[in-house]
Motif scaffolding. Structure first.
Motif, PDB file in Angstrom:
ATOM      1  N   GLN A  21     -58.363  53.927  -3.913  1.00 48.96           N
ATOM      2  CA  GLN A  21     -57.253  52.990  -3.859  1.00 48.96           C
ATOM      3  C   GLN A  21     -56.189  53.416  -2.851  1.00 48.96           C
ATOM      4  OE1 GLN A  21     -56.233  51.630  -7.791  1.00 48.96           O
ATOM      5  NE2 GLN A  21     -54.180  51.095  -7.137  1.00 48.96           N
ATOM      6  N   SER A  22     -55.973  54.726  -2.714  1.00 51.78           N
ATOM      7  CA  SER A  22     -54.916  55.210  -1.817  1.00 51.78           C
ATOM      8  C   SER A  22     -55.243  54.975  -0.343  1.00 51.78           C
ATOM      9  CB  SER A  22     -54.669  56.694  -2.064  1.00 51.78           C
ATOM     10  OG  SER A  22     -55.881  57.400  -1.997  1.00 51.78           O
ATOM     11  N   ASN A  23     -56.505  54.743  -0.036  1.00 53.62           N
ATOM     12  CA  ASN A  23     -56.893  54.476   1.350  1.00 53.62           C
ATOM     13  C   ASN A  23     -56.896  52.993   1.681  1.00 53.62           C
ATOM     14  OD1 ASN A  23     -57.254  57.062   2.322  1.00 53.62           O
ATOM     15  ND2 ASN A  23     -59.286  57.218   1.430  1.00 53.62           N
ATOM     16  N   LEU A  24     -56.627  52.173   0.695  1.00 48.00           N
ATOM     17  CA  LEU A  24     -56.695  50.727   0.902  1.00 48.00           C
ATOM     18  C   LEU A  24     -55.316  50.098   0.776  1.00 48.00           C
ATOM     19  CD1 LEU A  24     -59.766  50.233  -1.403  1.00 48.00           C
ATOM     20  CD2 LEU A  24     -59.821  49.977   1.059  1.00 48.00           C
ATOM     21  N   LEU A  25     -55.154  48.980   1.451  1.00 54.22           N
ATOM     22  CA  LEU A  25     -53.923  48.212   1.344  1.00 54.22           C
ATOM     23  C   LEU A  25     -54.108  47.186   0.220  1.00 54.22           C
ATOM     24  CD1 LEU A  25     -51.145  47.640   2.750  1.00 54.22           C
ATOM     25  CD2 LEU A  25     -52.351  45.962   4.133  1.00 54.22           C
ATOM     26  N   ARG A  26     -53.183  47.208  -0.738  1.00 58.85           N
ATOM     27  CA  ARG A  26     -53.313  46.301  -1.871  1.00 58.85           C
ATOM     28  C   ARG A  26     -52.461  45.053  -1.653  1.00 58.85           C
ATOM     29  NH1 ARG A  26     -52.862  47.960  -8.279  1.00 58.85           N
ATOM     30  NH2 ARG A  26     -54.166  46.267  -9.002  1.00 58.85           N
ATOM     31  N   PHE A  37     -48.906  43.690  -2.926  1.00 62.03           N
ATOM     32  CA  PHE A  37     -49.004  43.634  -4.372  1.00 62.03           C
ATOM     33  C   PHE A  37     -47.677  44.032  -5.009  1.00 62.03           C
ATOM     34  CE2 PHE A  37     -50.387  45.577  -8.490  1.00 62.03           C
ATOM     35  CZ  PHE A  37     -50.783  44.390  -9.072  1.00 62.03           C
ATOM     36  N   ARG A  38     -47.198  43.216  -5.946  1.00 62.94           N
ATOM     37  CA  ARG A  38     -45.881  43.449  -6.540  1.00 62.94           C
ATOM     38  C   ARG A  38     -45.971  43.948  -7.974  1.00 62.94           C
ATOM     39  NH1 ARG A  38     -43.629  37.635  -4.560  1.00 62.94           N
ATOM     40  NH2 ARG A  38     -43.583  38.059  -2.325  1.00 62.94           N
ATOM     41  N   GLY A  39     -47.144  44.251  -8.423  1.00 66.29           N
ATOM     42  CA  GLY A  39     -47.257  44.849  -9.752  1.00 66.29           C
ATOM     43  C   GLY A  39     -47.858  43.962 -10.819  1.00 66.29           C
ATOM     44  N   ARG A  42     -53.283  38.947  -9.946  1.00 68.83           N
ATOM     45  CA  ARG A  42     -54.542  39.301  -9.351  1.00 68.83           C
ATOM     46  C   ARG A  42     -54.283  39.926  -7.976  1.00 68.83           C
ATOM     47  NH1 ARG A  42     -58.276  36.050  -6.601  1.00 68.83           N
ATOM     48  NH2 ARG A  42     -60.397  36.809  -6.849  1.00 68.83           N
ATOM     49  N   SER A  43     -55.032  40.968  -7.673  1.00 66.63           N
ATOM     50  CA  SER A  43     -54.833  41.603  -6.371  1.00 66.63           C
ATOM     51  C   SER A  43     -56.174  41.878  -5.714  1.00 66.63           C
ATOM     52  CB  SER A  43     -54.046  42.903  -6.526  1.00 66.63           C
ATOM     53  OG  SER A  43     -54.801  43.840  -7.250  1.00 66.63           O
ATOM     54  N   PHE A  44     -56.122  42.227  -4.453  1.00 66.73           N
ATOM     55  CA  PHE A  44     -57.338  42.574  -3.731  1.00 66.73           C
ATOM     56  C   PHE A  44     -56.996  43.604  -2.661  1.00 66.73           C
ATOM     57  CE2 PHE A  44     -55.803  39.698  -0.509  1.00 66.73           C
ATOM     58  CZ  PHE A  44     -55.248  38.653  -1.241  1.00 66.73           C
ATOM     59  N   TYR A  45     -58.025  44.183  -2.083  1.00 64.79           N
ATOM     60  CA  TYR A  45     -57.814  45.329  -1.199  1.00 64.79           C
ATOM     61  C   TYR A  45     -58.377  45.099   0.189  1.00 64.79           C
ATOM     62  CZ  TYR A  45     -56.819  47.664  -5.577  1.00 64.79           C
ATOM     63  OH  TYR A  45     -56.283  48.007  -6.777  1.00 64.79           O
ATOM     64  N   ASP A  83     -44.974  46.840   8.243  1.00 65.72           N
ATOM     65  CA  ASP A  83     -44.109  47.440   7.216  1.00 65.72           C
ATOM     66  C   ASP A  83     -44.795  48.621   6.555  1.00 65.72           C
ATOM     67  OD1 ASP A  83     -42.182  45.650   7.725  1.00 65.72           O
ATOM     68  OD2 ASP A  83     -42.331  44.548   5.841  1.00 65.72           O
ATOM     69  N   ASP A  84     -46.072  48.478   6.288  1.00 69.08           N
ATOM     70  CA  ASP A  84     -46.830  49.520   5.601  1.00 69.08           C
ATOM     71  C   ASP A  84     -46.864  50.807   6.435  1.00 69.08           C
ATOM     72  OD1 ASP A  84     -48.492  50.115   3.280  1.00 69.08           O
ATOM     73  OD2 ASP A  84     -50.068  50.422   4.757  1.00 69.08           O
ATOM     74  N   ARG A  85     -46.941  50.656   7.731  1.00 71.64           N
ATOM     75  CA  ARG A  85     -47.000  51.840   8.610  1.00 71.64           C
ATOM     76  C   ARG A  85     -45.650  52.529   8.707  1.00 71.64           C
ATOM     77  NH1 ARG A  85     -50.735  49.038  12.909  1.00 71.64           N
ATOM     78  NH2 ARG A  85     -52.720  49.297  11.836  1.00 71.64           N
ATOM     79  N   LYS A  86     -44.586  51.749   8.581  1.00 73.81           N
ATOM     80  CA  LYS A  86     -43.238  52.318   8.651  1.00 73.81           C
ATOM     81  C   LYS A  86     -42.948  53.206   7.453  1.00 73.81           C
ATOM     82  CE  LYS A  86     -41.187  48.395  10.228  1.00 73.81           C
ATOM     83  NZ  LYS A  86     -40.144  47.404  10.074  1.00 73.81           N
ATOM     84  N   SER A  87     -43.392  52.784   6.299  1.00 73.92           N
ATOM     85  CA  SER A  87     -43.032  53.501   5.068  1.00 73.92           C
ATOM     86  C   SER A  87     -43.923  54.695   4.821  1.00 73.92           C
ATOM     87  CB  SER A  87     -43.069  52.562   3.859  1.00 73.92           C
ATOM     88  OG  SER A  87     -44.358  52.003   3.745  1.00 73.92           O
TER      89      SER A  87
END
Ligand code: ZN
Length: 87
Positions: A21-26, A37-39, A42-45, A83-87
């Motif tokens: 999961q840590s290698n994937l974008l949720r 994903f906001r918590g 349904r989500s996907f990766y 955004d994901d790369r910034k954080s």
């Protein structure tokens, strides 16, 4: 030492490769709108390789969200990845 083998694997919606999961974008869809994903719900990766190949990914995303607005999805996806790369 064996810790990473205990992590559950998740499947990328585009290439169907499995990874931790840590290698994937949720991601998820909220009223046919793509978002991180906001918590809840349904989500996907999406794997890191597919994040580079947006043309391929958009088809899979639209299938997940049941929406056909490709340009909108493309823009949102770019924003999310940036955004994901910034954080
Ligand atoms: Zn993938």
């Amino acid at each position: 030492m064996a810790k990473k083998f205990n992590q559950p694997l998740r499947m990328c919606i585009s290439c169907r490769e499995r990874d931790t999961q840590s290698n994937l974008l949720r991601l998820q869809c909220v009223e046919t709108q793509l978002s991180l994903f906001r918590g809840t719900g349904r989500s996907f990766y999406l794997c890191k390789i597919c994040q580079q190949d947006q043309k391929k990914v958009l088809k899979a995303l639209m299938r997940q969200c049941k929406s056909g607005d490709k340009d909108k999805f493309s823009n949102i996806l770019k924003e999310i990845i940036t955004d994901d790369r910034k954080s």
